[in-house]
Scaffold this motif. Sequence first.
Motif, PDB file in Angstrom:
ATOM      1  N   VAL A 146      24.755  -7.492  19.308  1.00 37.49           N
ATOM      2  CA  VAL A 146      25.094  -6.618  18.195  1.00 37.49           C
ATOM      3  C   VAL A 146      26.233  -5.713  18.638  1.00 37.49           C
ATOM      4  O   VAL A 146      26.359  -5.388  19.820  1.00 37.49           O
ATOM      5  N   LEU A 147      27.073  -5.315  17.691  1.00 35.10           N
ATOM      6  CA  LEU A 147      28.154  -4.378  17.980  1.00 35.10           C
ATOM      7  C   LEU A 147      27.913  -3.084  17.219  1.00 35.10           C
ATOM      8  O   LEU A 147      27.783  -3.091  15.987  1.00 35.10           O
ATOM      9  N   VAL A 148      27.842  -1.988  17.957  1.00 34.69           N
ATOM     10  CA  VAL A 148      27.714  -0.656  17.364  1.00 34.69           C
ATOM     11  C   VAL A 148      29.103  -0.028  17.323  1.00 34.69           C
ATOM     12  O   VAL A 148      29.754   0.121  18.357  1.00 34.69           O
ATOM     13  N   LEU A 149      29.560   0.356  16.123  1.00 36.40           N
ATOM     14  CA  LEU A 149      30.871   0.963  15.937  1.00 36.40           C
ATOM     15  C   LEU A 149      30.719   2.443  15.612  1.00 36.40           C
ATOM     16  O   LEU A 149      29.957   2.816  14.704  1.00 36.40           O
ATOM     17  N   LEU A 150      31.441   3.280  16.329  1.00 39.34           N
ATOM     18  CA  LEU A 150      31.489   4.722  16.088  1.00 39.34           C
ATOM     19  C   LEU A 150      32.947   5.060  15.797  1.00 39.34           C
ATOM     20  O   LEU A 150      33.814   4.941  16.670  1.00 39.34           O
ATOM     21  N   ILE A 151      33.223   5.486  14.555  1.00 39.48           N
ATOM     22  CA  ILE A 151      34.594   5.567  14.047  1.00 39.48           C
ATOM     23  C   ILE A 151      34.925   6.994  13.621  1.00 39.48           C
ATOM     24  O   ILE A 151      34.108   7.676  12.995  1.00 39.48           O
ATOM     25  N   ASP A 152      36.128   7.425  13.918  1.00 40.63           N
ATOM     26  CA  ASP A 152      36.618   8.723  13.468  1.00 40.63           C
ATOM     27  C   ASP A 152      36.700   8.713  11.938  1.00 40.63           C
ATOM     28  O   ASP A 152      37.425   7.910  11.341  1.00 40.63           O
ATOM     29  N   ALA A 153      35.971   9.627  11.297  1.00 39.24           N
ATOM     30  CA  ALA A 153      35.909   9.649   9.835  1.00 39.24           C
ATOM     31  C   ALA A 153      37.219  10.064   9.190  1.00 39.24           C
ATOM     32  O   ALA A 153      37.408   9.866   7.991  1.00 39.24           O
ATOM     33  N   VAL A 176      26.908  -2.719  13.198  1.00 39.54           N
ATOM     34  CA  VAL A 176      26.249  -1.526  12.676  1.00 39.54           C
ATOM     35  C   VAL A 176      27.002  -0.301  13.188  1.00 39.54           C
ATOM     36  O   VAL A 176      27.855  -0.405  14.061  1.00 39.54           O
ATOM     37  N   GLY A 177      26.660   0.857  12.657  1.00 40.30           N
ATOM     38  CA  GLY A 177      27.255   2.082  13.164  1.00 40.30           C
ATOM     39  C   GLY A 177      27.542   3.062  12.054  1.00 40.30           C
ATOM     40  O   GLY A 177      26.941   3.009  10.971  1.00 40.30           O
ATOM     41  N   GLY A 178      28.485   3.974  12.327  1.00 41.93           N
ATOM     42  CA  GLY A 178      28.786   4.991  11.338  1.00 41.93           C
ATOM     43  C   GLY A 178      30.055   5.741  11.664  1.00 41.93           C
ATOM     44  O   GLY A 178      30.614   5.640  12.768  1.00 41.93           O
ATOM     45  N   LEU A 179      30.518   6.512  10.682  1.00 35.66           N
ATOM     46  CA  LEU A 179      31.663   7.388  10.850  1.00 35.66           C
ATOM     47  C   LEU A 179      31.177   8.735  11.358  1.00 35.66           C
ATOM     48  O   LEU A 179      30.246   9.319  10.795  1.00 35.66           O
ATOM     49  N   SER A 180      31.794   9.221  12.420  1.00 33.24           N
ATOM     50  CA  SER A 180      31.417  10.531  12.954  1.00 33.24           C
ATOM     51  C   SER A 180      31.562  11.584  11.861  1.00 33.24           C
ATOM     52  O   SER A 180      32.406  11.477  10.979  1.00 33.24           O
ATOM     53  N   SER A 181      30.730  12.605  11.930  1.00 32.73           N
ATOM     54  CA  SER A 181      30.731  13.611  10.865  1.00 32.73           C
ATOM     55  C   SER A 181      30.825  15.015  11.450  1.00 32.73           C
ATOM     56  O   SER A 181      30.673  15.225  12.655  1.00 32.73           O
ATOM     57  N   ASP A 182      31.101  15.977  10.572  1.00 35.67           N
ATOM     58  CA  ASP A 182      31.101  17.384  10.940  1.00 35.67           C
ATOM     59  C   ASP A 182      30.452  18.154   9.790  1.00 35.67           C
ATOM     60  O   ASP A 182      29.871  17.552   8.889  1.00 35.67           O
ATOM     61  N   ASP A 183      30.559  19.471   9.798  1.00 36.04           N
ATOM     62  CA  ASP A 183      29.884  20.275   8.788  1.00 36.04           C
ATOM     63  C   ASP A 183      30.734  20.381   7.525  1.00 36.04           C
ATOM     64  O   ASP A 183      31.135  21.462   7.104  1.00 36.04           O
ATOM     65  N   TRP A 184      31.033  19.213   6.918  1.00 40.03           N
ATOM     66  CA  TRP A 184      31.777  19.098   5.668  1.00 40.03           C
ATOM     67  C   TRP A 184      33.194  19.658   5.772  1.00 40.03           C
ATOM     68  O   TRP A 184      33.794  20.033   4.770  1.00 40.03           O
TER      69      TRP A 184
END
Length: 410
Positions: A146-153, A176-184
């Motif tokens: 599996v490949l986990v992707l962590l991407i700059d939003a 699978v994975g997600g876009l990194s987040s911050d406090d909006w």
Amino acid sequence: MSRTSLPSDLAGTVATTSPDGRWFGAGRSVATDAFTAGAEATAAAVAGRPEPGLILVFARDHVDMQPLLDGVRSRAGRNTKIAGCSTIEPMAASADPAGFSVSVVAFGGDEFGYEIEVARDVEGNERAAGGLAAAGLARLSHAHKVLVLLIDATLTDNVEIVRGAYGTAGAAVPLVGGLSSDDWQFNRTCQFAGDSSGVEIYKDAVVGVAIGSPQPIGLGVAHGWRRSGDPMVVTDSDGLKVYEFDNEPALDVFLARVGLDESVLTGSDSFRLAALEYPLGVATRSGEEIRVIQGVDLADRSVWCSAGIPQGGLAWMMEGDLDSLVAGSTESCQQAVRTLGGATPIGLLTFDCAVRRRELGPAGVRREFAEIERIFPGVPFGGFYSYGEIARYRGATGMHHLTMVSLALG
């Protein structure tokens, strides 16, 4: 499968070990000192077992990342690989999920394999960056990968990154994975990657974590939103832009459907935050997917979406409540476990949407976590709330929003 209790401040969570010695653990920390938080969360995830091969770290965006990562390294092994990203809120089983600043997920055992690749300076080179992030898969010879992707939003075209990764990984390897987040704020996100000797912090980057296992890996995708109102025909669209719904300007139709007036358009951030409350559902070959309206063009009254909606397609306004959103979380985990073919999972890696988190509220998140623990007692889980979720397997489009993605390890 054996289970190991974690420290008393993490009562209710456990770590699991498979018969072949692979193990999975999740920990968190409420410490205010960054170094201490990283060390405590890592110690809780490892739970005294042999050296972990991989540690994934998900930390609140306001945390001082370097000392936190130094704390993680202080409890990692000499050969441990480390990756992760910032988040508006981490995920890990907790009686008060809003009260901790970092979650750590640890993998161990000789039968797992791990490779990390980092694509830098991604803006304008998204597809090539996705391909590079997936390159570590070729160095793994395991039966299941599996490949986990962590991407700059903050990157412009995350869909192209997923397409590039899929082109390298092929149809048999789930993404699978997600876009990194911050406090909006939409500007404080970061990713990190390295090992016990040092971890670098990145922006404008994609981190790809390839994981190999001798046992099946399951993927689940669900959201809990439901259709509201009559369908709309997309009568004119191009790429991410929708010009018309039902032969009328798309922006006018959207504002009328959700009851917003022109004042919400005075600032780009105010519209973007308001639009997050009103997702669109789109019929696709793989089911019904969520789209988020992320911006407008006042010159032609068009809207641009988180992913394309083909001309001639149907779209609906979507709505949800606490019950349906919690049900989406558990359905995602259940889907992932069902694809293991009857095997008991040793752990769940979870990527949930930050908008779903906002809609759930603290009480809803506690219920969400409690339901996952009730359905899968003794199975640790951890991850983060993201600005976009990644799940691609057997032809799915890849980028999702307002969705929960789950990875189950058999």
